[in-house]
Design a protein around this motif. Structure first.
Motif, PDB file in Angstrom:
ATOM      1  N   GLY A   1      -4.820   2.912   0.940  1.00 31.22           N
ATOM      2  CA  GLY A   1      -4.247   4.251   1.038  1.00 31.22           C
ATOM      3  C   GLY A   1      -2.824   4.302   0.501  1.00 31.22           C
ATOM      4  O   GLY A   1      -2.159   3.272   0.369  1.00 31.22           O
ATOM      5  N   PHE A   2      -2.356   5.511   0.199  1.00 34.73           N
ATOM      6  CA  PHE A   2      -0.999   5.674  -0.329  1.00 34.73           C
ATOM      7  C   PHE A   2      -0.110   6.411   0.669  1.00 34.73           C
ATOM      8  O   PHE A   2      -0.540   7.368   1.313  1.00 34.73           O
ATOM      9  CB  PHE A   2      -1.028   6.435  -1.657  1.00 34.73           C
ATOM     10  N   ALA A   3       1.133   5.933   0.746  1.00 32.70           N
ATOM     11  CA  ALA A   3       2.110   6.561   1.632  1.00 32.70           C
ATOM     12  C   ALA A   3       2.971   7.518   0.816  1.00 32.70           C
ATOM     13  O   ALA A   3       2.599   7.874  -0.307  1.00 32.70           O
ATOM     14  CB  ALA A   3       2.938   5.466   2.287  1.00 32.70           C
ATOM     15  N   SER A   4       4.131   7.933   1.352  1.00 30.95           N
ATOM     16  CA  SER A   4       4.915   8.955   0.647  1.00 30.95           C
ATOM     17  C   SER A   4       5.876   8.366  -0.393  1.00 30.95           C
ATOM     18  O   SER A   4       5.590   8.423  -1.587  1.00 30.95           O
ATOM     19  CB  SER A   4       5.624   9.866   1.641  1.00 30.95           C
ATOM     20  N   TYR A   5       6.959   7.762   0.022  1.00 31.47           N
ATOM     21  CA  TYR A   5       7.979   7.331  -0.950  1.00 31.47           C
ATOM     22  C   TYR A   5       7.875   5.865  -1.353  1.00 31.47           C
ATOM     23  O   TYR A   5       8.411   5.456  -2.354  1.00 31.47           O
ATOM     24  CB  TYR A   5       9.372   7.510  -0.375  1.00 31.47           C
ATOM     25  N   GLU A   6       7.301   5.077  -0.459  1.00 29.98           N
ATOM     26  CA  GLU A   6       7.336   3.623  -0.673  1.00 29.98           C
ATOM     27  C   GLU A   6       6.045   3.017  -0.161  1.00 29.98           C
ATOM     28  O   GLU A   6       5.234   3.709   0.467  1.00 29.98           O
ATOM     29  CB  GLU A   6       8.524   3.032   0.114  1.00 29.98           C
ATOM     30  N   CYS A   7       5.897   1.720  -0.387  1.00 25.84           N
ATOM     31  CA  CYS A   7       4.793   1.017   0.266  1.00 25.84           C
ATOM     32  C   CYS A   7       5.125   0.915   1.750  1.00 25.84           C
ATOM     33  O   CYS A   7       6.285   1.023   2.147  1.00 25.84           O
ATOM     34  CB  CYS A   7       4.665  -0.393  -0.277  1.00 25.84           C
ATOM     35  N   ILE A   8       4.117   0.691   2.544  1.00 29.26           N
ATOM     36  CA  ILE A   8       4.358   0.490   3.975  1.00 29.26           C
ATOM     37  C   ILE A   8       5.045  -0.867   4.122  1.00 29.26           C
ATOM     38  O   ILE A   8       4.493  -1.885   3.735  1.00 29.26           O
ATOM     39  CB  ILE A   8       3.029   0.530   4.753  1.00 29.26           C
ATOM     40  N   ARG A   9       6.242  -0.864   4.656  1.00 22.43           N
ATOM     41  CA  ARG A   9       7.033  -2.109   4.651  1.00 22.43           C
ATOM     42  C   ARG A   9       7.114  -2.770   6.014  1.00 22.43           C
ATOM     43  O   ARG A   9       7.568  -3.899   6.131  1.00 22.43           O
ATOM     44  CB  ARG A   9       8.455  -1.819   4.171  1.00 22.43           C
ATOM     45  N   GLY A  10       6.789  -2.042   7.066  1.00 21.89           N
ATOM     46  CA  GLY A  10       6.981  -2.616   8.400  1.00 21.89           C
ATOM     47  C   GLY A  10       5.731  -2.494   9.250  1.00 21.89           C
ATOM     48  O   GLY A  10       4.847  -1.691   8.951  1.00 21.89           O
ATOM     49  N   PRO A  11       5.676  -3.270  10.325  1.00 20.74           N
ATOM     50  CA  PRO A  11       4.534  -3.202  11.239  1.00 20.74           C
ATOM     51  C   PRO A  11       4.581  -1.922  12.073  1.00 20.74           C
ATOM     52  O   PRO A  11       5.654  -1.366  12.290  1.00 20.74           O
ATOM     53  CB  PRO A  11       4.757  -4.418  12.150  1.00 20.74           C
ATOM     54  N   LYS A  12       3.403  -1.498  12.544  1.00 24.53           N
ATOM     55  CA  LYS A  12       3.411  -0.214  13.261  1.00 24.53           C
ATOM     56  C   LYS A  12       4.129  -0.301  14.603  1.00 24.53           C
ATOM     57  O   LYS A  12       4.548   0.708  15.152  1.00 24.53           O
ATOM     58  CB  LYS A  12       2.006   0.374  13.404  1.00 24.53           C
ATOM     59  N   GLN A  13       4.335  -1.532  15.087  1.00 27.73           N
ATOM     60  CA  GLN A  13       5.095  -1.689  16.338  1.00 27.73           C
ATOM     61  C   GLN A  13       6.539  -1.214  16.187  1.00 27.73           C
ATOM     62  O   GLN A  13       7.241  -1.009  17.173  1.00 27.73           O
ATOM     63  CB  GLN A  13       5.115  -3.163  16.786  1.00 27.73           C
ATOM     64  N   LEU A  14       6.983  -1.031  14.943  1.00 24.55           N
ATOM     65  CA  LEU A  14       8.349  -0.523  14.762  1.00 24.55           C
ATOM     66  C   LEU A  14       8.513   0.845  15.419  1.00 24.55           C
ATOM     67  O   LEU A  14       9.624   1.256  15.758  1.00 24.55           O
ATOM     68  CB  LEU A  14       8.685  -0.428  13.269  1.00 24.55           C
ATOM     69  N   GLU A  15       7.395   1.540  15.571  1.00 25.99           N
ATOM     70  CA  GLU A  15       7.435   2.849  16.220  1.00 25.99           C
ATOM     71  C   GLU A  15       7.977   2.741  17.657  1.00 25.99           C
ATOM     72  O   GLU A  15       8.477   3.714  18.217  1.00 25.99           O
ATOM     73  CB  GLU A  15       6.041   3.473  16.177  1.00 25.99           C
ATOM     74  N   TRP A  16       7.876   1.556  18.253  1.00 21.90           N
ATOM     75  CA  TRP A  16       8.463   1.352  19.588  1.00 21.90           C
ATOM     76  C   TRP A  16       9.969   1.606  19.576  1.00 21.90           C
ATOM     77  O   TRP A  16      10.580   1.854  20.600  1.00 21.90           O
ATOM     78  CB  TRP A  16       8.241  -0.103  20.065  1.00 21.90           C
ATOM     79  N   PHE A  17      10.575   1.473  18.401  1.00 24.63           N
ATOM     80  CA  PHE A  17      12.033   1.638  18.299  1.00 24.63           C
ATOM     81  C   PHE A  17      12.436   3.049  17.866  1.00 24.63           C
ATOM     82  O   PHE A  17      13.583   3.288  17.542  1.00 24.63           O
ATOM     83  CB  PHE A  17      12.612   0.613  17.314  1.00 24.63           C
ATOM     84  N   ASN A  18      11.460   3.950  17.814  1.00 23.09           N
ATOM     85  CA  ASN A  18      11.751   5.336  17.443  1.00 23.09           C
ATOM     86  C   ASN A  18      12.747   5.922  18.447  1.00 23.09           C
ATOM     87  O   ASN A  18      12.417   6.174  19.593  1.00 23.09           O
ATOM     88  CB  ASN A  18      10.435   6.128  17.442  1.00 23.09           C
ATOM     89  N   ALA A  19      13.971   6.128  17.974  1.00 25.17           N
ATOM     90  CA  ALA A  19      15.036   6.524  18.902  1.00 25.17           C
ATOM     91  C   ALA A  19      15.355   8.009  18.826  1.00 25.17           C
ATOM     92  O   ALA A  19      16.184   8.508  19.574  1.00 25.17           O
ATOM     93  CB  ALA A  19      16.297   5.721  18.597  1.00 25.17           C
TER      94      ALA A  19
END
Ligand code: LAN
Length: 726
Positions: A499-517
Motif C-alpha cells: 500500500g501507499f502512504a501520503s508523503y513518505e514511506c512508513i518509517r516507524g512501527p505502529k506502537q509509535l502511536e502510543w506517544f501521540n501527545a
C-alpha cells in the motif's frame, strides 16, 4: 485604509464585511495565491474577476444556462460555471477552511514576536472568528462543524482578543462564559498550552516536554522523530526549540488581562507543574497511554535535573539548523499552516524581528491567508493548486469534453500550470539530512515552492498530464523523461505491505502511536497505507505504461499487483473501505473500486465488488442521493448525513460505475439528484464539509462539488448513452 474595527465591532451583524469587499483581489503568480486590499484608485485598473467575486461571496452575475436535457448537458453547464473560476495561471483555487486551530496558532505565534498585525488583516480575521463562533454557545470547536471545545474556545478566544476585540464585547463575553463552563483554559490540550505559553498566558512548566534532544538520537531508534508522520514532526520541531528556549513575550496589560479571563481560578494560585496532564475530557480523541505518561515524567525529570547545559545547547542548535533548512527548502512557505508560524517564531527568537528570515516569513504568510464572505481565515495549506487542477482536468476528460474546441484554452492553461509545477530537483545533498523523501519529478499538493512530494498528488497530476497530452493538438510539454522521474518518485514510496502512504514511506512501527501527545487527533505519529493514495498510484502507473511500456516495466507490474492486493486486504467484512482524507467510506470506495476495475474485477465476476456495491446501494437515500456525515470518520462506522450531498452522491455513483454495477435505476436516481441540485447558472451550492485528516478534524474541498459531479455524469453517459432524461 480599511474601516477601523473599533467602529464596526459593536454591531452584531458579522455578515456585513468590515472592509470594502469590492477592493479585495486574489493575485495568482505561478500558483502563489495572495489576497490584496487595494486602493480605490488601483481598483479602477485592476478589475475584480468572476473568481474574486465568487470567493468573496459577491454576485458573480453568471447567466442562466439552457435547461439540461441529458446528463452531459448537466455536466456541461457545471463546467461552464466552474471554468469561470479558473485563475489566469491555469489553476483553480478555493477557500480551504475547516480546522479551527490554524488561525489561532498563527495569531499567537505572531503576537509572541511583538510585531503589530496589519490592520486589514486583523479586522477581517476578527469578523471571521465572530462568524464562526458557535451559534448557540459562542465557543469554537476543533473544526467548523464540531461542538465547542476547550481547545477551540481557548485559542480562538485568545486570538480574537489579541487581534483587538475588547473583553466586554458581547462575542467575547459569550465565548468566555462557555470556556468557563467547559472548565477554563487549564484543560487546553498540548498545542494550546504551548501557544498560550508563548504569549505569557501559561507557564512552561505546565506543559508536557517536547525535548529537542530527540533529534540527536541515532536514526535506528524507533522513537527518532524522522520516523514520525511528516506533519507531526514538522510541528514538533519548531515547537521543541521554542519550548526548550522557554520563549514568552513579556507581559503587557492585554496578556495580564487574558491571564484573568482564561482561567476559572486566579492565575497566581495555579500550580502549573501539576497540570501537565490536565486535559478537558471532551477534547480528547486520543487519550494518553501509560507509556506516554511515563515518558513525559521521565523527560520532565531529565530536563529539570539531569540535562547538562552543553547538551541542551547542542540539541537546540541542531533543531534550529533543521528549522532553517525547512525555511530554505520551501522558500518560507513551509510544510503547512501549523509549522509555518512556529518556524517564524523560531527565526525571530534566534535572529530578531528585522532579520531577513522573519521578513521572508511575513511575506510568505500571505500565501496561507484567504478571504471569503465571512472574513479572513487561514487555509489548511498554501492552496489546493495542483490537486484540484489535476481533478478538474480528469473530469473534463472523463466527461468526453476534452476534444471540444470550447474548452481548449482552459485545458491548455491547466497543462501549462501542471508542467510548471512539477518539481525539478531534489533537495541538494548538502541539505539532505532533513530526512526528505525523494522529490525530483514529483508534484506537491499545492505548489512547487512548497515542494513536498505527495504520492497521490504526483499520481493525479501525472494522470492529468498524460490525459492532456493524448488529446490531438496538444504539445508534449512534459517529456517522457520527466514522467519517468515522477514514476521513480512513486516507486520510491513503496511499502512492504504494497500500500501507499501520503508523503513518505512508513518509517516507524505502529506502537509509535502510543506517544501521540497531541490529544485531539488520531493516527498522527506515523504514515499509514491508504486506499486513496494507493489507488492513485496504481492508476497513474497504468496510464504511464500506456505511454512508455518499457521503463521499469517488471517493477511497475509487480507494484500494481502488490498495491491491488493491499487494497483487497483493506476491505472490511461489510464490503466497505474506510477513507482517511475525504468523508469517508464513499470517498475511499470510489478509489478502491477503481483499482479493482483496472485489474478486471467487476460486479459480474467478483464477489467482493458485489459486496461493496451492496454496501453502497444500501446507503442510498429516499431522494436518490447519498449523504455521509463527518461522524463516519470520527467513529469508523458509516453515519448518514441528515441530508443527501452532491459530493457523496458523485463519489458513490463513480464507485458503482467503476464497479460495473448493473442496477441502472439506482444510478439514474443519483444522476437525477445531481441535476436537481444544480442552479440555473450551472453552479452547485456548498453543502456539508467534504474532507478530513487525522480522524477528528474536518476540512472543506469546495471544488469537489464541481468536478466530481461532472465526472460522475460523464461516466454515466458513457455507460448508458447520453439519453434525454428530462
Ligand atoms: C492534506 C490535504 C491533501 C491530502 C490528500 C492529497 C487529499 C491526501 O490524499 C494525502 C494527504 C494530504 C496531502 C493532506 C495531509 C494533511 C494536511 C496537509 C491536509 C489534510 C490539509 C491540512 C493537513 C495538515 C496536517 C493540517 C495541519 C494539522 C496538523 C495536525 C499539523
Amino acid at each position: 485604509k480599511p474601516v477601523s474595527y473599533a467602529k464596526v465591532l459593536p454591531t452584531s451583524d458579522y455578515k456585513t464585511p468590515f472592509t470594502d469587499y469590492t477592493r479585495w483581489r486574489l493575485k495568482d503568480d505561478h500558483g502563489r495565491q495572495t489576497w490584496h486590499y487595494i486602493s480605490e484608485e488601483e481598483a479602477k485598473k485592476w478589475k475584480q474577476s468572476t473568481a474574486d467575486k465568487y470567493f468573496l461571496g459577491l454576485d458573480t452575475e453568471q447567466p442562466d444556462l439552457p435547461n439540461p436535457k441529458t446528463p452531459l448537458d448537466v455536466a456541461s453547464n457545471g463546467l461552464e460555471f466552474f471554468s469561470k473560476l479558473q485563475l489566469p495561471g491555469g489553476n483553480w483555487a478555493c477557500d480551504y477552511s475547516g480546522p479551527m486551530f490554524q488561525l489561532a496558532g498563527f495569531v499567537m505565534c505572531w503576537y509572541s514576536t511583538g510585531i503589530p498585525f496589519p490592520e486589514e488583516w486583523s479586522t477581517e480575521l476578527i469578523r471571521y472568528l465572530c462568524n464562526r463562533a458557535h451559534p448557540e454557545d459562542g465557543g469554537w470547536g476543533l473544526h467548523t462543524e464540531g461542538e465547542s471545545s476547550v481547545f477551540g474556545t481557548t485559542i480562538n478566544y485568545t486570538a480574537i482578543r489579541l487581534l483587538g476585540m475588547e473583553a466586554d464585547h458581547p462575542v467575547a463575553v459569550k465565548a468566555r462564559e462557555t470556556l468557563h463552563k467547559l472548565g477554563g483554559a487549564l484543560g487546553v490540550p498540548h498545542w494550546g498550552k504551548a501557544w498560550l505559553a508563548m504569549i505569557g498566558c501559561f507557564e512552561w512548566e505546565g506543559m508536557n516536554p517536547i525535548p529537542p534532544e530527540l533529534w540527536l538520537l541515532p536514526d535506528w531508534i524507533p522513537l527518532h522523530p524522522y520516523r514520525w508522520w511528516i506533519h507531526t514532526r514538522a510541528v514538533y520541531l519548531p515547537m521543541s526549540y521554542i519550548w526548550s528556549k522557554r520563549h514568552s513575550r513579556p507581559l503587557n496589560p492585554l496578556t495580564r488581562a487574558l491571564r484573568t479571563e482564561l482561567f476559572t481560578q486566579p492565575y497566581s494560585s495555579i500550580k502549573f507543574a501539576s497540570h501537565r496532564n490536565t486535559v478537558a475530557p471532551a477534547d480528547i480523541y486520543h487519550p494518553h497511554t501509560l507509556v506516554l505518561d511515563a515518558f513525559n515524567t521521565a523527560c520532565t525529570f531529565w530536563r529539570n535535573w539531569l540535562l547538562p547545559n552543553w547538551l541542551k545547547k547542542w540539541s537546540e542548535d541542531y533543531a534550529y539548523s533543521l528549522v532553517v533548512r525547512e525555511d530554505e527548502n520551501t522558500l518560507y512557505v513551509n510544510l503547512g499552516p501549523v509549522n509555518n508560524p512556529l518556524q517564524m517564531l523560531c527565526r525571530y527568537i534566534a535572529e530578531g524581528p528585522d532579520s531577513p528570515a522573519v521578513k521572508g516569513h511575513i511575506d510568505r504568510l500571505h500565501d496561507y491567508l484567504w478571504v471569503n464572505e465571512e472574513g479572513m481565515l487561514m487555509n489548511g495549506t498554501n492552496g489546493v493548486q495542483v490537486w484540484d487542477t489535476s481533478f478538474a482536468i480528469q473530469s473534463v476528460v472523463d466527461a468526453g469534453f476534452s476534444t471540444q474546441p470550447k474548452w481548449k484554452k482552459m485545458i491548455q492553461g491547466a497543462h501549462n500550470f501542471l508542467e510548471d509545477q512539477q518539481i525539478a530537483e531534489d533537495i541538494s545533498n548538502a541539505k539532505q539530512n532533513c530526512y526528505r523523501q525523494q522529490r525530483k519529478g514529483a508534484w506537491a499538493f499545492s505548489t512547487r515552492d512548497q515542494g513536498y512530494t505527495v504520492s497521490d498528488c504526483t499520481a493525479e497530476a501525472l494522470k492529468a498530464v498524460i490525459q492532456i497530452q493524448a488529446i490531438p493538438g496538444f504539445k508534449q510539454l512534459v517529456s517522457i523523461e520527466r514522467m519517468r522521474d515522477a514514476v521513480d518518485v512513486m516507486l520510491s514510496l513503496r511499502n512492504p505491505s504494497g500500500g501507499f502512504a501520503s508523503y513518505e514511506c512508513i518509517r516507524g512501527p505502529k506502537q509509535l502511536e502510543w506517544f501521540n501527545a497531541a490529544e485531539v487527533f488520531g493516527r498522527i505519529m506515523i504514515e499509514y497505507a491508504y486506499p486513496e493514495c494507493t489507488t492513485a498510484v496504481v492508476t497513474a502507473l497504468v496510464y504511464f505504461q500506456k505511454v512508455d511500456a518499457e521503463y521499469r516495466a517488471e517493477e511497475i507490474k509487480k507494484t500494481i499487483r502488490n498495491a491491488v492486493n493491499w487494497i483487497i486486504s483493506a476491505q472490511r467484512k461489510d464490503g466497505s473501505w474506510e477513507g482517511s482524507w475525504g468523508i469517508c467510506f464513499s470517498y475511499a470506495m470510489m478509489f478502491a473500486l477503481e483499482s479493482l476495475h483496472l485489474v478486471g474485477e467487476n460486479y459480474q465476476n467478483s464477489e467482493r465488488v458485489r459486496r461493496a456495491c451492496a454496501f453502497l446501494v444500501d446507503k442510498q437515500m429516499e431522494d436518490g442521493g447519498w449523504g455521509e456525515s463527518y461522524m463516519s470518520c470520527v467513529t469508523g462506522k458509516w453515519v448518514d448525513h441528515e441530508k443527501s450531498q452532491v459530493v457523496n452522491t458523485s463519489w458513490c455513483l463513480i464507485a458503482l460505475l467503476n464497479a460495473g454495477y448493473e442496477g441502472k435505476d439506482v444510478l439514474k436516481r443519483g444522476i437525477e439528484l445531481l441535476k436537481q441540485r444544480q442552479q440555473k447558472n450551472g453552479e452547485w451550492k456548498q453543502e456539508g464539509i467534504e474532507g478530513v485528516f487525522n480522524k477528528s478534524c474536518m476540512i472543506t474541498y469546495p471544488n469537489y462539488k464541481f468536478f466530481f459531479p461532472i465526472k460522475a455524469l460523464g461516466m454515466y453517459a458513457k455507460r448508458f448513452g447520453n439519453e434525454e432524461l428530462w
